[in-house]
Design an enzyme around this catalytic site. Structure first.
Site, short mmCIF file in Angstrom:
data_model
loop_
_atom_site.label_atom_id
_atom_site.label_comp_id
_atom_site.label_asym_id
_atom_site.label_seq_id
_atom_site.Cartn_x
_atom_site.Cartn_y
_atom_site.Cartn_z
N CYS A 114 -9.04 0.34 -57.20
CA CYS A 114 -8.84 0.67 -58.84
C CYS A 114 -7.70 0.56 -59.64
O CYS A 114 -7.22 0.11 -60.73
CB CYS A 114 -9.71 1.25 -59.45
N HIS A 251 -7.72 2.33 -67.15
CA HIS A 251 -8.87 1.47 -66.35
C HIS A 251 -10.89 2.54 -66.85
O HIS A 251 -10.83 3.53 -66.56
CB HIS A 251 -8.46 2.52 -64.68
N ASN A 281 -17.82 -0.46 -64.42
CA ASN A 281 -16.35 0.26 -63.40
C ASN A 281 -16.26 -1.13 -61.94
O ASN A 281 -16.89 -1.95 -61.34
CB ASN A 281 -16.27 0.96 -62.71
#
Length: 324
Positions: A114, A251, A281
């Site tokens: 990520c 993020h 996500n």
């Protein structure tokens, strides 16, 4: 004069298939309310059968080139942040290079899960400042739907697929924080936290891609602390503080992590670009996706000071400060 890596264009792409939370109610002991309350996610996009990470990356790249008014002939290199490549090798970047018709320059992938786009952006900045390239295409692209355990309600409802791309070009600045472009970066990793977020497969261990595994509560605690500290460190390197920031583009993992980080930095959520409700996500794709959406909505404008931070498996985390 100081050479800066300045954003010249931005774009994104999301697969056609939209999956609302209610779809998971058919196969899991979960509900729309349960997912929204714990993550802020309302829907996500899943790649179609046969649609690969490089396919998404190419679509986002074309959008960024159009936004910048450039052609692929203007690009010197391609960096792709991804943890879900089409193949073990070659890199996604070389596949994007081929599909865009680029026959010169270079391409390579960065894998920091990520945090991958922050790592890729930092590498692109360094290459431009070092004179290795004048203009780079930097992409975050993922197909995390390929590594989900569809029986695990704590993970499979959280992730989505997508891609975002930036074009960075070399421009001269005066060396102050008023310059446009990347102003600072802070990168970190600590392999002791591997068990918090990992995939239980790989070429040299199991010979299969494996499935994503996550320890949600411990990861949440690490995320807020580490995201705040890396954001502060990146700002401190250039003598700025949170109140100087126009936009945080984090993020997009979980709304509670985003809110917790903003609160710890003393910043209002009015200054945060949030897309997690629509995309879930998307790992390394989430920051460039959110940047592109912020520009598309007319919120992020030329001259704005933007802070992006991310944390992912490894653990790996970091932050970038840039002036749009």
């Amino acid at each position: 004069m100081t050479l800066r890596a300045v954003v010249e264009g931005v774009g994104h792409y999301l697969p056609d298939r939209i999956v609302p939370n209610s779809e998971f109610e058919k196969t899991l002991d979960t509900s729309d309310e349960w997912i929204r309350t714990r993550s802020g996610i309302e829907r996500r996009h899943f790649a179609a059968e046969g649609q690969t990470t490089s396919d998404l990356a190419v679509r986002a790249s074309r959008a960024a080139l159009e936004n910048a008014g450039l052609s692929i002939d203007d690009i010197d290199g391609i960096i792709v942040a991804t943890s879900t490549p089409d193949l073990t090798f070659p890199s996604v970047a070389t596949m994007v290079q081929r599909d865009l018709g680029m026959t010169r320059g270079f391409g390579f992938d960065v894998q920091a899960v990520c945090a991958g786009f922050v790592y890729a952006l930092t590498n692109a900045h360094a290459l431009i400042v070092a004179g290795q390239a004048r203009r780079l295409l930097v992409i975050g692209a993922e197909t995390f739907s390929r590594i989900m355990d569809w029986t695990d309600r704590s993970t499979c409802v959280l992730f989505g697929d997508g891609a975002g791309a930036l074009i960075l070009g070399a421009q001269d600045g005066n060396g102050s924080t008023d310059d446009r472009g990347v102003l600072s970066a802070d990168l970190n990793s600590d392999g002791r936290y591997r068990e918090m977020l990992y995939v239980d497969g790989g070429v040299s261990s199991t010979g299969t891609a494996g499935k994503l595994r996550m320890q949600g509560n411990p990861l949440f605690r690490q995320a807020v602390e580490k995201l705040t500290s890396t954001a502060d460190a990146a700002l401190d390197k250039i003598g700025l503080k949170g109140s100087d920031v126009d936009w945080i583009v984090p993020h997009q993992a979980n709304i509670r992590i985003i809110q917790g980080t903003a609160r710890k930095m003393g910043l209002s959520m009015d200054k945060v670009i949030v897309t997690v409700q629509d995309h879930g996500n998307t790992s390394a794709a989430s920051i460039p996706l959110a940047l592109s959406v912020g520009v598309e909505q007319g919120r992020i404008r030329k001259g704005d000071l933007v802070l992006s931070e991310a944390i992912g498996g490894g653990l790996a985390w970091g932050a970038v400060v840039l002036r749009w």
